[in-house]
Design a protein around this motif. Structure first.
Motif, short mmCIF file in Angstrom:
data_model
loop_
_atom_site.label_atom_id
_atom_site.label_comp_id
_atom_site.label_asym_id
_atom_site.label_seq_id
_atom_site.Cartn_x
_atom_site.Cartn_y
_atom_site.Cartn_z
N GLY A 52 0.84 -1.19 0.00
CA GLY A 52 0.00 0.00 0.00
C GLY A 52 0.88 1.23 0.00
O GLY A 52 2.07 1.13 0.33
N PHE A 53 0.31 2.34 -0.35
CA PHE A 53 1.07 3.58 -0.38
C PHE A 53 0.61 4.51 0.74
O PHE A 53 -0.57 4.55 1.10
N ARG A 88 6.52 7.36 -8.76
CA ARG A 88 5.63 6.39 -8.15
C ARG A 88 4.48 6.10 -9.08
O ARG A 88 3.99 6.99 -9.76
N ASN A 92 0.91 4.97 -8.57
CA ASN A 92 -0.07 4.77 -7.51
C ASN A 92 -1.00 3.59 -7.80
O ASN A 92 -1.45 2.91 -6.89
N THR A 128 1.07 0.60 -7.03
CA THR A 128 1.74 0.77 -5.72
C THR A 128 3.20 0.34 -5.80
O THR A 128 3.69 -0.48 -5.01
#
Length: 121
Positions: free
Chosen positions: A26-27, A68, A70, A73
Motif C-alpha cells: 500500500g502507499f 511512483r 499509484n 503501488t
C-alpha cells in the motif's frame, strides 16, 4: 502495516545507471528512498508525495529521479551518472507523517529489507 520489497540493485561502473523498484502492499502520502553505507548513518535520498511533488538530497539532485505508480503501488528510483560515493544499501520507506518531505529517517515508519548498490571506479 505496509510491506515493502526492493529490487534492482547491483554492481555498475562509475557513470552507469540503475533503476530500483519497490513493490508496496500500500502507499502512504510520502514514499521515499534512503541509503546507508558501511559505518555511516542512514540518509534520505529522495521522496515523493501522492500528488507527485518530489524532494531530493543535494548529493543526488539532477542525477536521480524518483517516481511512483499509484495504481501499481510501486516506487522507482532511476539513478544515472552513478559515482563510487553512491555505494550503499538502498531502502524503500513509507511515511505516515506530514513531515515526510524532510527526508528524515525518523519520519518514516515502514521499511523494506534493502537492495545493495555498488559503484566501482
Amino acid at each position: 502495516q505496509v510491506q515493502l520489497v526492493e529490487s534492482g540493485g547491483g554492481s555498475v561502473q562509475a557513470g552507469g545507471s540503475l533503476r530500483l523498484s519497490c513493490a508496496a502492499s500500500g502507499f502512504t502520502n510520502y514514499m521515499g528512498w534512503f541509503r546507508q553505507a558501511p559505518g555511516k548513518e542512514r540518509e534520505g535520498v529522495a521522496t515523493t508525495n501522492i500528488v507527485g511533488t518530489t524532494y531530493y538530497a543535494a548529493s543526488v539532485k539532477d542525477r536521480f529521479t524518483i517516481s511512483r505508480d499509484n495504481a501499481k503501488t510501486t516506487l522507482y528510483l532511476q539513478m544515472n551518472s552513478l559515482e563510487p560515493e553512491d555505494t550503499a544499501m538502498y531502502y524503500c520507506a513509507a511515511s505516515l507523517s506530514p513531515s515526510g518531505w524532510s527526508l528524515a529517517p525518523r519520519e518514516y515508519h515502514y521499511w523494506g529489507q534493502g537492495t545493495q548498490v555498488t559503484v566501482s571506479s
